[in-house]
Design a protein around this motif. Structure first.
Motif, PDB file in Angstrom:
ATOM      1  N   SER A  54       0.868  -1.114   0.092  1.00  0.00           N
ATOM      2  CA  SER A  54      -0.097  -0.011   0.071  1.00  0.00           C
ATOM      3  C   SER A  54       0.927   1.194  -0.030  1.00  0.00           C
ATOM      4  CB  SER A  54      -0.962   0.090   1.153  1.00  0.00           C
ATOM      5  OG  SER A  54      -0.326  -0.195   2.457  1.00  0.00           O
ATOM      6  N   GLU A  58       1.273   4.040  -2.629  1.00  0.00           N
ATOM      7  CA  GLU A  58       1.064   5.444  -2.755  1.00  0.00           C
ATOM      8  C   GLU A  58       2.239   6.036  -3.119  1.00  0.00           C
ATOM      9  OE1 GLU A  58       0.346   8.379   1.092  1.00  0.00           O
ATOM     10  OE2 GLU A  58       0.272   6.229   1.412  1.00  0.00           O
ATOM     11  N   ARG A  62       2.051   9.330  -6.058  1.00  0.00           N
ATOM     12  CA  ARG A  62       2.360  10.592  -5.761  1.00  0.00           C
ATOM     13  C   ARG A  62       3.524  11.340  -6.564  1.00  0.00           C
ATOM     14  NH1 ARG A  62       1.783  11.344   0.634  1.00  0.00           N
ATOM     15  NH2 ARG A  62      -0.211  12.639   0.592  1.00  0.00           N
TER      16      ARG A  62
END
Length: 168
Positions: A54, A58, A62
């Motif tokens: 996860s 992420e 980003r």
């Protein structure tokens, strides 16, 4: 430590490898002495005892939209006290620093103090004796000629001893 890292454009990668080679030619420790295919000039975004999928996802979500990301070379810096790390600083903007700090806050067991500032750098050598600093500085350019940019993002898994490209 598991890590997520920015990789550099080809010209900047070549410039760092030239620094590694100059250190080796001077008989000094160099990151270039590690000839594994996984050893590549990079800037660590985060290092932790674990990087859950996860968090990896992420970070990719980003950071990848920012690539390629022009940055600037900074000066040379020493970390440590007895056995030193010699590195070349990489100057980035505050927005990227804040983004990376946010990712570090989400990491599991971040290697560095999570409240400590991120210091983007490319490692040139580890285990440099203080008496070797002058020689190291004399064989390295103050700044490489190539203007650097981050062009890729990767993950290092030390357990599997594998680098996985996350994109770029």
């Amino acid at each position: 430590m598991h890590s997520i890292e920015f990789t550099l454009d080809d010209a900047s990668d070549d410039a760092v490898r030239a620094d590694w080679d100059a250190l080796l030619a001077a008989g000094l420790p160099s990151a270039g002495s590690h000839r594994s295919a996984t050893n590549r000039p990079h800037v660590t975004v985060l290092a932790a005892t674990a990087v859950p999928t996860s968090l990896q996802d992420e970070a990719a979500a980003r950071l990848l939209p920012l690539l390629p990301l022009p940055v600037r070379w900074g000066g040379l810096v020493l970390f440590g006290t007895r056995r030193l790390v010699l590195a070349r600083l990489v100057e980035v903007d505050r927005a990227l620093t804040a983004l990376v700090h946010g990712l570090q806050q989400d990491a599991v067991d971040v290697a560095a103090d999570p409240d400590r500032a991120w210091v983007p750098h490319v490692t040139l050598c580890r285990r440099l004796d203080p008496g070797q600093v002058g020689t190291a500085l004399s064989v390295l350019p103050l700044l490489p000629e190539a203007a650097p940019s981050f062009t890729g993002l990767r993950r290092w898994d030390p357990v599997a001893r594998r680098v996985t490209s996350l994109g770029g």
